[in-house]
Design an enzyme around this catalytic site. Structure first.
Site, PDB file in Angstrom:
ATOM      1  N   SER A   6       0.857  -1.194   0.000  1.00 56.46           N
ATOM      2  CA  SER A   6       0.000   0.000   0.000  1.00 56.46           C
ATOM      3  C   SER A   6       0.889   1.239   0.000  1.00 56.46           C
ATOM      4  O   SER A   6       1.722   1.396   0.902  1.00 56.46           O
ATOM      5  CB  SER A   6      -0.873   0.018   1.270  1.00 56.46           C
ATOM      6  N   HIS A  29      -1.227  -1.375  -4.156  1.00 55.32           N
ATOM      7  CA  HIS A  29      -2.515  -1.114  -3.486  1.00 55.32           C
ATOM      8  C   HIS A  29      -2.646   0.385  -3.263  1.00 55.32           C
ATOM      9  O   HIS A  29      -1.777   1.005  -2.638  1.00 55.32           O
ATOM     10  CB  HIS A  29      -2.533  -1.855  -2.140  1.00 55.32           C
ATOM     11  N   ASP A  31      -4.790   3.209  -1.533  1.00 55.15           N
ATOM     12  CA  ASP A  31      -5.807   3.455  -0.496  1.00 55.15           C
ATOM     13  C   ASP A  31      -6.416   4.835  -0.697  1.00 55.15           C
ATOM     14  O   ASP A  31      -5.780   5.849  -0.407  1.00 55.15           O
ATOM     15  CB  ASP A  31      -5.164   3.375   0.895  1.00 55.15           C
ATOM     16  N   MET A  33      -9.096   7.547   0.285  1.00 57.47           N
ATOM     17  CA  MET A  33      -9.930   7.901   1.440  1.00 57.47           C
ATOM     18  C   MET A  33     -10.554   9.286   1.217  1.00 57.47           C
ATOM     19  O   MET A  33      -9.852  10.229   0.842  1.00 57.47           O
ATOM     20  CB  MET A  33      -9.068   7.932   2.709  1.00 57.47           C
ATOM     21  N   HIS A  62      -8.430   0.568  -3.643  1.00 61.37           N
ATOM     22  CA  HIS A  62      -9.306   0.325  -2.474  1.00 61.37           C
ATOM     23  C   HIS A  62     -10.042   1.625  -2.171  1.00 61.37           C
ATOM     24  O   HIS A  62      -9.450   2.548  -1.605  1.00 61.37           O
ATOM     25  CB  HIS A  62      -8.421  -0.120  -1.298  1.00 61.37           C
ATOM     26  N   MET A  64     -12.183   3.706  -0.091  1.00 62.05           N
ATOM     27  CA  MET A  64     -12.790   3.900   1.224  1.00 62.05           C
ATOM     28  C   MET A  64     -13.545   5.231   1.157  1.00 62.05           C
ATOM     29  O   MET A  64     -13.122   6.260   1.709  1.00 62.05           O
ATOM     30  CB  MET A  64     -11.713   3.920   2.323  1.00 62.05           C
ATOM     31  N   MET A 132     -10.921  -6.538   5.868  1.00 61.60           N
ATOM     32  CA  MET A 132     -10.103  -5.575   6.617  1.00 61.60           C
ATOM     33  C   MET A 132      -9.660  -6.211   7.917  1.00 61.60           C
ATOM     34  O   MET A 132     -10.482  -6.749   8.674  1.00 61.60           O
ATOM     35  CB  MET A 132     -10.906  -4.305   6.903  1.00 61.60           C
ATOM     36  N   ASP A 170      -6.067  -6.865   4.607  1.00 58.41           N
ATOM     37  CA  ASP A 170      -5.512  -5.504   4.519  1.00 58.41           C
ATOM     38  C   ASP A 170      -5.461  -4.879   5.907  1.00 58.41           C
ATOM     39  O   ASP A 170      -6.494  -4.633   6.520  1.00 58.41           O
ATOM     40  CB  ASP A 170      -6.450  -4.696   3.607  1.00 58.41           C
TER      41      ASP A 170
HETATM   42  C1  DX5 Z   1      -6.125   1.205   6.026  1.00 58.78           C
HETATM   43  C2  DX5 Z   1      -5.660   0.807   4.644  1.00 58.78           C
HETATM   44  C3  DX5 Z   1      -4.601  -0.264   4.664  1.00 58.78           C
HETATM   45  C4  DX5 Z   1      -3.390   0.176   5.398  1.00 58.78           C
HETATM   46  C5  DX5 Z   1      -2.377  -0.902   5.361  1.00 58.78           C
HETATM   47  O1  DX5 Z   1      -7.315   1.917   5.908  1.00 58.78           O
HETATM   48  O2  DX5 Z   1      -6.747   0.267   3.928  1.00 58.78           O
HETATM   49  O3  DX5 Z   1      -4.241  -0.594   3.317  1.00 58.78           O
HETATM   50  O4  DX5 Z   1      -2.889   1.341   4.797  1.00 58.78           O
HETATM   51  O5  DX5 Z   1      -1.286  -0.374   6.000  1.00 58.78           O
HETATM   52  P1  DX5 Z   1      -0.507  -1.228   7.078  1.00 58.78           P
HETATM   53  O6  DX5 Z   1       0.010  -2.441   6.321  1.00 58.78           O
HETATM   54  O7  DX5 Z   1       0.567  -0.269   7.510  1.00 58.78           O
HETATM   55  O8  DX5 Z   1      -1.471  -1.585   8.157  1.00 58.78           O
HETATM   56 ZN    ZN Z   2      -6.336  -0.685   1.788  1.00 57.87          ZN
END
Ligand code: DX5
Ligand code: ZN
Length: 209
Positions: A6, A29, A31, A33, A62, A64, A132, A170
């Site tokens: 990620s 990956h 992320d 948000m 991903h 979110m 998750m 994840d």
């Molecule tokens: C959290 C993200 C994850 C996170 C993973 O909301 O979806 O992908 O960044 O990071 P680590 O591996 O540091 O927990």
């Molecule tokens: Zn993620």
């Protein structure tokens, strides 16, 4: 085991160099948000487009976000392998159809408090289920081992229902829990801090594989 680092934890001041350090991974990956679905904002389509143009790796996006239908187009790149939406977000059925329309792999994610039962009606329509193992919103949190029960349940449902979805986890993944994750039947692991907090990223990725 496939590995999807990620980039949330990457050093964004030198993103191009950071991307070269994870070239041995299977996916990148992203992320995404929106500051509403989760209490954090990461980055949007413009930065994702730059990342897509600087790597030959397939992207594992991903979302979110509360309204995924609004965002799917913006992350539909040539090398986007999956776009994953949350069952807890709005218009899940429509967003699955929209991702499918772009001929991109469909992912469906559940937060720690959400049950596997809640996504059973969608399982014949998705290519990936993202369990998750932390509360979404931040990297660097602690792994939640009881989420492996969901992975085992999904594996059983996949076999019984002759489904084809891959299982991804994840959050908080590292060498201390990768065996637990593998034994539960996970196909792809997302790892942010475990990879990006290491100097030798290739070694970190190899250790997870
Ligand atoms: C959290 C993200 C994850 C996170 C993973 O909301 O979806 O992908 O960044 O990071 P680590 O591996 O540091 O927990
Ligand atoms: Zn993620």
């Amino acid at each position: 085991m496939k590995v999807a680092p990620s980039v949330l934890t990457a050093d964004f001041s030198q993103l191009r160099e950071e991307l070269t350090t994870i070239e041995t991974a299977d996916y990148i990956h992203l992320d995404i948000m929106d500051g509403h679905f989760v209490p954090n904002i990461s980055f949007g389509p413009a930065i994702a487009k730059t990342i897509a143009s600087k790597t030959r790796l397939p992207l594992d996006v991903h979302l979110m976000v509360t309204d995924p239908c609004h965002w799917i187009e913006g992350f539909a790149f040539e090398n986007t392998a999956f776009i994953t939406v949350h069952i807890e977000a709005h218009d899940v059925k429509e967003s699955i159809e929209l991702i499918r329309k772009h001929e991109i792999g469909v992912g469906l994610s559940i937060k720690p408090k959400t049950t596997v039962e809640s996504i059973v009606p969608f399982l014949s329509d998705v290519d990936l289920v993202l369990v998750m193992t932390v509360e979404p919103g931040f990297g660097g949190q602690s792994f939640m081992p009881d989420m492996m029960e969901k992975v085992r349940a999904l594996k059983r449902i996949r076999e019984d229902g002759n489904h084809r979805f891959l299982i991804e986890v994840d959050g908080g993944i590292g060498d201390s829990n990768i065996d637990l994750v593998k034994d539960a039947g996970v196909d792809i692991v997302v790892a942010g801090s475990y990879v990006f907090n290491k100097k030798d990223r290739a070694k970190a990725i190899r250790s997870l594989k």
